[in-house]
Design an enzyme around this catalytic site. Structure first.
Site, PDB file in Angstrom:
ATOM      1  N   GLU A   1      -7.949  -7.640   5.317  1.00 12.11           N
ATOM      2  CA  GLU A   1      -7.102  -8.679   4.720  1.00 12.11           C
ATOM      3  C   GLU A   1      -6.350  -9.466   5.790  1.00 12.11           C
ATOM      4  O   GLU A   1      -6.186 -10.686   5.665  1.00 12.11           O
ATOM      5  CB  GLU A   1      -6.133  -8.026   3.726  1.00 12.11           C
ATOM      6  CG  GLU A   1      -6.843  -7.548   2.464  1.00 12.11           C
ATOM      7  CD  GLU A   1      -6.124  -6.409   1.760  1.00 12.11           C
ATOM      8  OE1 GLU A   1      -4.895  -6.248   1.985  1.00 12.11           O
ATOM      9  OE2 GLU A   1      -6.781  -5.678   1.004  1.00 12.11           O
TER      10      GLU A   1
ATOM     11  N   TYR B   1       0.825  -1.207   0.000  1.00  7.15           N
ATOM     12  CA  TYR B   1       0.000   0.000   0.000  1.00  7.15           C
ATOM     13  C   TYR B   1       0.861   1.260   0.000  1.00  7.15           C
ATOM     14  O   TYR B   1       0.472   2.291  -0.545  1.00  7.15           O
ATOM     15  CB  TYR B   1      -0.966  -0.012   1.189  1.00  7.15           C
ATOM     16  CG  TYR B   1      -2.122  -0.961   0.986  1.00  7.15           C
ATOM     17  CD1 TYR B   1      -3.246  -0.562   0.274  1.00  7.15           C
ATOM     18  CD2 TYR B   1      -2.074  -2.260   1.468  1.00  7.15           C
ATOM     19  CE1 TYR B   1      -4.313  -1.428   0.071  1.00  7.15           C
ATOM     20  CE2 TYR B   1      -3.128  -3.140   1.282  1.00  7.15           C
ATOM     21  CZ  TYR B   1      -4.238  -2.718   0.577  1.00  7.15           C
ATOM     22  OH  TYR B   1      -5.289  -3.594   0.365  1.00  7.15           O
TER      23      TYR B   1
END
Length: 394
Positions: free
Chosen positions: A140, A98
């Site tokens: 996640e 990310y």
């Protein structure tokens, strides 16, 4: 969720960012793959990149998330986040990725919007990004904990079934001989293959066998691109993979899962290869002795193109209160209807939970008819094969 100052800045700049988001994502991917070519080679779907659908989905999801923060500040858009997180988990996306995305996305924003990106604007959109990214990382992380962690496992092909001219089912078992975890009807697995050019590409395929079996089954439609590239992984699987070969599979993921009480009315509507999760759901309903009414609707080009039709009919036949409606564009034959799927004249019981899978125009049309028939929008669930443009469009 957003600070008051950032919310005001995002509200003021959302029209400009939204208008430029397509160009921003185009530049983002160009920058990302220039810096990290291995991501395009080994993680991102090269077909979706070439067709532009992944860029559309990313652009739409960012704009949709920002809009939701402004319109519903007290709520988190868990439906959108959960769907994205399941796909990320099936690919093994890691938290540190990310930061990589952030670097190149914000560089692209600065390139496109130029001097309009003041420190205040950059800080506000930075807050939007990390609210979304951190929420996805948390979801996640939970999914990985439930499945045993990210990564792909080696599975041997034990059977290959030619369902139609363009659909093949593969039955696989773990090479290591270890246990096969259960899955929820409607979920998918990622399948990884190494292509002739050395790229390691990954695609998602719905599990089309009954939950609880000692082997897993997934079905693959050979994608003919037309104006876009042919499906390189689907063509590879069709042309090259035979019993005895080894594939890499993830654990099952996906948020389109069958959730219905023993007497809940259920409607399963599919078109084309969208039949795969619906057959798994139908198998689960039959195995658990579902007593409520089940309405099965499927549309295809012809009976010869209807993959898993025998399973479709067999599982429905095991249910005490099931109605089957097949629609074919040609060669319908006895017991089927000619034309596109149309729910006119099909009884939809009060309290029905509906599950849809197929091309977007099909699902939009069926959803509209279900709402007209009184089905609550919250009770209509769907799965999109590929980037979820419907979700990204709100």
């Amino acid at each position: 969720m957003l600070t008051e100052q950032s919310a005001a800045t995002v509200r003021a700049t959302l029209p400009a960012v939204g208008a430029a988001i397509g160009e921003i994502t185009e530049r983002f991917y160009t920058r990302l793959f220039a810096a990290h070519p291995e991501l395009l080679r080994d993680l991102f779907n090269r077909g979706n990149q070439a067709a532009g659908t992944q860029k559309q989905a990313l652009a739409g999801s960012i704009a949709a998330f920002a809009t939701h923060l402004l319109e519903h500040p007290e709520q988190r858009p868990d439906a959108m986040l959960g769907r994205i997180a399941h796909k990320h988990a099936s690919l093994g996306v890691a938290p540190e990725q990310y930061a990589v995305v952030h670097e190149h996305l914000f560089a692209a924003i600065a390139e496109v919007l130029g001097e309009a990106v003041t420190p205040e604007v950059a800080a506000a959109w930075d807050e939007v990004y990390w609210l979304m990214a951190n929420a996805l990382v948390a979801i996640e992380r939970r999914l990985y904990a439930e499945s045993g962690g990210p990564g792909l496992r080696a599975w041997e092909v034990v059977e290959r079934v030619e369902e139609t001219a363009d659909v093949v089912s593969f039955r696989v078992r773990p090479v290591d001989g270890g246990p096969v975890a259960g899955f929820r009807a409607g979920q998918y697995v990622s399948v990884g293959v190494t292509l002739p050019d050395g790229a390691r590409q990954i695609r998602q395929y719905s599990l089309s066998g009954a939950p609880g079996e000692a082997v897993r089954q997934f079905s693959v439609k050979r994608v003919h691109g037309g104006q876009t590239p042919d499906g390189e992984v689907s063509h590879h699987l069709h042309a090259r993979v035979r019993p005895g070969d080894v594939l890499e599979l993830s654990e099952p993921y996906g948020d389109l899962v069958l959730e219905a009480g023993p007497d809940t009315p259920v409607l399963l509507a599919s078109a084309g290869i969208g039949v795969t999760p619906m057959v798994a759901m139908l198998a689960d309903l039959a195995a658990t002795g579902h007593g409520g009414p089940v309405t099965v609707v499927h549309g295809d080009r012809s009976p010869a193109d209807h993959a898993l039709r025998a399973d479709h009919e067999a599982y429905a036949g095991k249910l005490p209160d099931a109605a089957v409606h097949f629609f074919y564009e040609r060669d319908a034959g006895p017991g089927a209807r000619t034309g596109l799927v149309d729910l006119t004249g099909i009884e939809v019981r009060p309290g029905t939970r509906a599950y849809l899978c197929g091309p977007l125009p099909f699902m939009r049309a069926v959803r509209a008819q279900l709402v007209e028939k009184g089905v609550a929008p919250a009770d209509i669930h769907y799965e999109v094969f590929g980037p979820d443009l419907w979700l990204a469009q709100g």
